[in-house]
Write a protein that holds these residues in place. Structure first.
Motif, short mmCIF file in Angstrom:
data_model
loop_
_atom_site.label_atom_id
_atom_site.label_comp_id
_atom_site.label_asym_id
_atom_site.label_seq_id
_atom_site.Cartn_x
_atom_site.Cartn_y
_atom_site.Cartn_z
N UNK A 96 1.01 -1.28 0.03
CA UNK A 96 0.05 0.19 -0.06
C UNK A 96 0.84 1.17 0.01
N UNK A 100 1.00 4.06 -2.86
CA UNK A 100 0.54 5.49 -2.46
C UNK A 100 1.97 6.38 -2.84
N UNK A 118 -9.37 -5.05 -1.44
CA UNK A 118 -9.06 -3.72 -0.99
C UNK A 118 -8.14 -2.90 -2.15
N UNK A 121 -10.24 -2.14 -5.31
CA UNK A 121 -10.81 -0.91 -4.85
C UNK A 121 -9.85 0.44 -4.96
N UNK A 122 -8.62 0.11 -4.63
CA UNK A 122 -7.57 1.48 -4.58
C UNK A 122 -7.19 1.42 -6.37
N UNK A 230 -19.37 -0.25 -4.20
CA UNK A 230 -19.02 0.46 -3.00
C UNK A 230 -20.22 0.66 -1.82
N UNK A 405 -8.37 -4.23 7.33
CA UNK A 405 -8.75 -3.23 8.57
C UNK A 405 -9.62 -3.85 9.41
N UNK A 408 -8.12 -6.17 11.70
CA UNK A 408 -7.12 -5.81 12.59
C UNK A 408 -7.70 -5.12 13.84
N UNK A 409 -9.18 -4.83 13.64
CA UNK A 409 -9.77 -4.33 15.31
C UNK A 409 -10.58 -5.34 15.92
N UNK A 434 -17.73 -1.03 14.27
CA UNK A 434 -16.53 -0.24 13.98
C UNK A 434 -16.42 -0.41 12.45
N UNK A 438 -15.86 2.97 10.25
CA UNK A 438 -14.66 3.00 9.11
C UNK A 438 -15.14 3.03 7.75
N UNK A 441 -16.40 6.36 6.82
CA UNK A 441 -15.62 7.45 6.68
C UNK A 441 -14.66 7.22 5.53
N UNK A 442 -14.44 5.90 5.16
CA UNK A 442 -13.77 5.76 3.74
C UNK A 442 -14.49 6.04 2.48
N UNK A 443 -15.70 6.62 2.74
CA UNK A 443 -16.40 6.91 1.39
C UNK A 443 -17.31 5.72 0.76
N UNK A 444 -17.23 4.60 1.53
CA UNK A 444 -18.24 3.56 1.30
C UNK A 444 -19.64 3.92 1.63
#
Lengths: 449, 306
Positions: A96, A100, A118, A121-122, A230, A405, A408-409, A434, A438, A441-444
């Motif tokens: 990633x 980036x 993931x 999508x990017x 999305x 992600x 991870x949580x 969560x 998230x 916040x990420x636009x989905x």
């Protein structure tokens, strides 16, 4: 962390699923269909491979070196730089960051199925049907092909596969008169019986692992994540999820689970001394048992995993694809290498022989492989059991487009349930919250049910 | 230098002279200034710049002004991490500093044999990299095969559970005390060494005993060192990262991804790709730490001057 440890496990096994029945040349000829347009044809790929060039490949599979040696023999002009930058999450972070940064990403990279969306999508990966790879579908086991198709596009070729299986320590089972459970109810009863007979022993270890949880929900028929572009729906209260939690709560609340963190030294040691008597995980596990739990040689066996009603139903846990990165300069060459790696029979055979669990039908049915009877498993023909396990994997499962992600949580949400031996449901509700927050916040467009 | 400025003063108008002298001064600090600029100022400015944007997986990058800061201020996870390190600070720092002080006073008392040996033994943990220390302790804390398991076996009960939700903060505090006690001891010890011998002689003549000497001469004499050590410890507590991050691998159920503010920022950027928000968290953290360290310093110095 849990997800990372899981990744580390995949490392050792390394499954590439490749292998197509056909010889490489046959295959290349067979796939000339392609998906039209400006796409590169098989001829273009073959030309690029003959012309040669240099590409970089990131993978953590132990089989990679031997496969690469065979590749370079077949295509001496193509130089492939093999790099192991870490397994699972470690590699994805580096990938990633390179994407980036706009430079430094490899041409071809190993990406586990759950992490593929993931990167799609990017917009980091090359759509492979442009190279006519759509016709390779028939080579692969059910389930793996679904995993490399994201949002209607083909973004990778399957390497290995992780249909779940039930690994158990026969010595312990025999000593305490436990028979291999075929249903989860029998499993719960056996867990009680073993732990009561010797409080130091547990039938299973689980300290909360997102990869395991999602696979178990998958097997119970739950489909908590629905992804359409999305737009994402999350429902960790659906009937399949409830089916799993109602079984698992009995184990958690009854303190019937060993809670050593998986993939740690202490965990391996307990697999070796019998304190953890079974493991429910992907079919890539035998290689790990043989190398990391060597002291228990001859004690372990493999069985199909228990089900809810006794009829075979399975899910997958882990497994990887390889994908071509958009950042690469020579995508045609990279695609050619990818195709050789994941579809050439020489490559898939090496992968299988080096302990990988194949995703290709031809390797899954290869008689030499099926009749393999390792001494570690007391001479049991384990590959037969594992290959059968791959047939009953239920379809229709989807991972989140940001599953890495979410994983991870996972412990943040579930720690109270596991620490206090209480119902898993409040934890899953917190996890869902969560995930929804998230995603938005990420636009989905994420809705939680 | 002196001759040059004298000569210039004779021949050149004031303003020009000053300009040129300023420029020369900059040349002298340039090596420092460049490194300072590149390593400290630029990253901070870049972090502030980053924190004003939001880069989404869907929709890309956009300027959001101070929205990230508003989110941080109302972020329960951030504050729970902050609250945790605050508790840690209030309990762990005094314990550690008092132990360090006792050790330094003991070494300074001239009543011990082999002072050099004790000094090096107490200091040694500081020489162990924090990551290694956390791994060593993580292993000892293991209730299956570690030291904790042996003690539990010996006692015949599961009394020690260092890697559980309830005890993890104590376990981390224990590691940090072990790591930094020797370091602080050394600061105190060297401060004690420079207290003038006349004071001790005078105290002896006045008939002061050992305790009296400690409380009236030694501790007041090293107040400056105590303030410095406290400040370092406060900053260290707010930056708590290595120990919980490594123990998380062993005990994910006891250490959340937002256990400390630093861990939160780390996980936001590396697991969640939320670099912008992580930058805002880091900056808010930095400001809070600076304010608290400043308050400690001002308070400590004021008492010193009193």
């Amino acid at each position: 962390m849990a997800s990372e440890s899981t990744g580390a496990a995949f490392t050792r096994r390394g499954f590439l699923g490749l292998g197509a029945a056909a010889a490489a040349t046959t295959m290349l000829a067979a796939c000339s269909g392609g998906s039209g347009g400006s796409a590169a044809s098989d001829d273009d790929i073959e030309k690029a491979m003959k012309k040669g060039g240099s590409i970089t490949w990131w993978t953590w599979t132990p089989q990679a070196k031997k496969q690469l040696a065979a590749f370079e023999k077949a295509y001496p002009k193509v130089k492939v730089k093999l790099r192991n930058v870490g397994s699972g999450g470690t590699q994805y972070t580096k990938l990633s960051n390179a994407i980036k940064a706009g430079s430094g990403a490899p041409d071809v990279a190993q990406i586990e199925y759950f992490a593929l969306p993931q990167f799609v999508l990017a917009k980091s990966l090359v759509e492979l049907s442009d190279f006519g790879f759509g016709s390779l579908k028939k080579l692969y086991a059910n389930g793996t092909w679904d995993s490399v198709n994201v949002n209607g596009g083909l973004y990778g070729l399957p390497q290995d596969y992780g249909p779940m299986a039930y690994f158990y320590n026969k010595t312990v089972y025999d000593k305490y008169g436990i028979s291999v459970p075929t249903t989860w109810d029998e499993f719960v009863a056996a867990a009680k019986k073993l732990h009561a007979a010797n409080p130091k022993l547990y039938l299973l270890n689980d300290a909360g692992d997102p990869g395991f949880t999602t696979s178990m929900i998958w097997q119970a028929g739950g489909r908590p994540f629905k992804v359409d572009g999305t737009t994402v729906t999350v429902d960790l209260q659906d009937s399949g999820t409830k089916k799993w939690t109602s079984t698992w709560d009995q184990l958690v609340e009854g303190k019937l689970l060993n809670q050593t963190t998986a993939w740690t030294d202490a965990w391996y040691a307990q697999l070796g001394n019998g304190e953890i008597a079974s493991v429910v995980t992907g079919s890539w596990m035998p290689g790990i048992l043989e190398t990391s739990v060597a002291q228990a040689s001859g004690q372990w066996r493999v069985a199909p995993i228990p089900t809810y009603d006794g009829t075979p139903a399975n899910a997958a846990n882990g497994g990887s694809s390889h994908a071509v990165l958009k950042q690469g300069k020579n995508q045609t060459l990279a695609a050619g290498f990818l195709k050789w790696l994941c579809a050439n029979t020489t490559s898939t055979r090496i992968f299988r022989e080096q302990g990988g669990f194949p995703s290709t039908k031809s390797d899954l049915s290869a008689s030499a492989w099926l009749s393999d009877a390792p001494a570690y498993f007391g001479g049991q023909k384990i590959n037969k059991v594992l290959a059968d396990a791959s047939d009953s994997v239920l379809s229709g499962w989807q991972y989140l487009p940001y599953q890495q992600y979410a994983n991870s949580v996972y412990s943040d949400a579930m720690s109270a349930s596991y620490s206090n031996n209480t119902s898993l449901n409040p934890g899953l509700q917190a996890w869902q919250k969560a995930i929804v927050s998230y995603g938005n916040k990420q636009g989905f467009k994420v809705t939680g049910k | 230098m002196t001759t040059m400025s004298v000569r210039r003063r004779a021949g050149t108008p004031g303003t020009l002279r000053r300009d040129r002298r300023d420029w020369k001064g900059w040349a002298f600090i340039a090596p420092f200034a460049l490194v300072f600029l590149a390593m400290t100022v630029v990253p901070i400015v870049y972090a502030i710049y980053l924190s004003l944007f939001r880069d989404q997986l869907v929709g890309g990058n956009s300027f959001v002004g101070l929205q990230n800061y508003l989110d941080v201020l109302s972020d329960a996870k951030f504050w729970s991490g902050m609250w945790r390190v605050a508790i840690f600070l209030v309990i762990q720092v005094p314990i550690m500093l008092i132990l360090s002080l006792i050790a330094a006073l003991a070494l300074d008392s001239l009543r011990l044999y082999a002072v050099g040996f004790y000094r090096i033994m107490l200091f040694l943990p500081y020489a162990v990299p924090g990551v290694v220390a956390a791994l060593i302790w993580g292993f000892m804390y293991g209730t299956q095969f570690g030291l904790a398991a042996n003690i539990n076996d010996f006692l015949g009960s599961q009394v020690l559970q260092p890697l559980t939700l309830r005890w993890i903060l104590v376990s981390i505090g224990n590691i940090v005390v072990w790591e930094f006690m020797g370091y602080n001891m050394l600061i105190f010890y060297s401060a004690l060494k420079v207290i003038p011998a006349e004071l001790y002689e005078a105290a002896e003549i006045d008939g002061a005993g050992s305790w009296r000497t400690i409380f009236s001469i030694k501790i007041p004499g090293i107040r400056g060192a105590i303030v410095i050590a406290t400040m370092f410890s406060v900053i260290g507590s707010f930056q708590l990262f290595n120990e919980p991050q490594l123990l998380q691998g062993l005990a994910p159920n006891a250490v959340s991804t937002y256990f400390t503010p630093n861990m939160y920022a780390y996980n936001l950027s590396f697991a969640g790709q939320q670099f912008n928000y992580a930058a805002a968290v880091a900056i808010v953290m930095g400001v809070i730490t600076a304010v608290i360290a400043y308050v400690v310093q001002v308070r400590g110095t004021r008492q010193e001057n009193r």
